[in-house]
Design a protein around this motif. Structure first.
Motif, mmCIF file in Angstrom:
data_model
loop_
_atom_site.group_PDB
_atom_site.id
_atom_site.type_symbol
_atom_site.label_atom_id
_atom_site.label_comp_id
_atom_site.label_asym_id
_atom_site.label_seq_id
_atom_site.Cartn_x
_atom_site.Cartn_y
_atom_site.Cartn_z
ATOM 1 N N ILE A 228 0.745 -1.152 -0.101
ATOM 2 C CA ILE A 228 -0.090 -0.126 -0.110
ATOM 3 C C ILE A 228 0.866 1.293 0.038
ATOM 4 C CG2 ILE A 228 -1.582 1.395 1.384
ATOM 5 C CD1 ILE A 228 -2.702 -1.519 2.372
ATOM 6 N N GLU A 229 1.738 1.230 0.806
ATOM 7 C CA GLU A 229 2.925 2.347 0.830
ATOM 8 C C GLU A 229 3.383 2.593 -0.448
ATOM 9 O OE1 GLU A 229 5.226 1.747 4.392
ATOM 10 O OE2 GLU A 229 3.745 2.491 5.559
ATOM 11 N N GLN A 230 4.054 1.575 -1.207
ATOM 12 C CA GLN A 230 4.483 1.838 -2.456
ATOM 13 C C GLN A 230 3.454 2.381 -3.617
ATOM 14 O OE1 GLN A 230 7.544 1.590 -3.484
ATOM 15 N NE2 GLN A 230 6.851 2.493 -5.436
ATOM 16 N N LEU A 231 2.297 1.763 -3.316
ATOM 17 C CA LEU A 231 1.086 2.302 -4.279
ATOM 18 C C LEU A 231 0.802 3.764 -4.077
ATOM 19 C CD1 LEU A 231 -0.866 -0.847 -4.491
ATOM 20 C CD2 LEU A 231 0.447 0.050 -6.431
ATOM 21 N N GLU A 232 0.885 4.058 -2.805
ATOM 22 C CA GLU A 232 0.867 5.427 -2.462
ATOM 23 C C GLU A 232 1.711 6.297 -3.042
ATOM 24 O OE1 GLU A 232 -1.554 5.092 1.879
ATOM 25 O OE2 GLU A 232 0.588 5.762 1.753
ATOM 26 N N LEU A 233 3.005 6.154 -3.176
ATOM 27 C CA LEU A 233 4.100 6.871 -3.777
ATOM 28 C C LEU A 233 3.916 6.765 -5.307
ATOM 29 C CD1 LEU A 233 7.004 5.465 -1.760
ATOM 30 C CD2 LEU A 233 6.073 7.887 -1.822
ATOM 31 N N GLN A 234 3.256 5.650 -5.865
ATOM 32 C CA GLN A 234 2.968 5.752 -7.322
ATOM 33 C C GLN A 234 1.678 6.538 -7.525
ATOM 34 O OE1 GLN A 234 4.876 4.126 -9.698
ATOM 35 N NE2 GLN A 234 6.043 3.920 -7.977
ATOM 36 N N ALA A 235 0.752 6.583 -6.893
ATOM 37 C CA ALA A 235 -0.271 7.565 -6.924
ATOM 38 C C ALA A 235 0.365 8.849 -7.169
ATOM 39 C CB ALA A 235 -1.343 7.171 -6.049
ATOM 40 N N LEU A 236 0.966 9.218 -6.140
ATOM 41 C CA LEU A 236 1.368 10.715 -6.243
ATOM 42 C C LEU A 236 2.322 10.844 -7.442
ATOM 43 C CD1 LEU A 236 2.894 11.262 -2.308
ATOM 44 C CD2 LEU A 236 1.146 12.632 -3.602
ATOM 45 N N PHE A 237 3.122 9.923 -7.888
ATOM 46 C CA PHE A 237 4.017 9.872 -9.041
ATOM 47 C C PHE A 237 2.974 10.412 -10.305
ATOM 48 C CE2 PHE A 237 5.745 7.909 -12.738
ATOM 49 C CZ PHE A 237 7.120 8.725 -12.940
#
Length: 154
Positions: free
Chosen positions: A96-105
């Motif tokens: 989830i934390e990785q996907l949150e970063l991807q969403a920001l990206f």
């Protein structure tokens, strides 16, 4: 690291290892919720996946998740799954934390999700990660079994 060497891998919705885990997720939902789980299958296709994540433990695909566009500044967190034998080790949090970063990206300000009210362990994790209950949207509107949540990304 507890439970073996972890490798977090960014991928897409067409990745065979990602798809294999999603099939297991779908089977688990049917086993757990019966025919009710099938009504949302058309909404859980993988064609709109914008970014997916696999977490491998000692080379074994153990957890996955993805994001897909929801509206202008929001994406939806989708298909979060951890194989039963790898649960309670923090893998879902990592995905989830990785996907949150991807969403920001990808330029999103918010991540939204839907989980079942009959899945308190999932709701507890999302709450711990800063997601708050919101009004159900789209296919979930009016379904009292669905819990929709949202988080502003920073």
């Amino acid at each position: 690291m507890r439970g073996g060497r972890r490798e977090l891998r960014l991928t897409g919705g067409d990745d065979p290892k990602f798809r294999a885990l999603v099939r297991k997720l779908d089977r688990e939902y049917v086993d757990r919720f019966g025919e009710t789980a099938l009504q949302y299958q058309p909404y859980n296709t993988l064609e709109k996946i914008e970014a997916a994540c696999l977490l491998l433990v000692d080379g074994t695909p153990a957890a996955c998740g993805a994001i897909q566009p929801l509206d202008g500044d929001a994406a939806e967190l989708k298909r979060i799954y951890v194989l039963p034998e790898f649960r309670r080790r923090g893998l879902a949090r990592q995905v989830i934390e990785q996907l949150e970063l991807q969403a920001l990206f990808h330029g999103y300000r918010f991540l939204a999700l839907e989980t079942g009210r009959a899945m308190p362990e999932a709701a507890a994790l999302y709450t711990k990660l800063g997601y708050q209950e919101t009004e159900p949207w789209g296919p979930f509107a009016g379904d009292k079994l669905c819990l929709c949540m949202k988080k502003e990304l920073t």
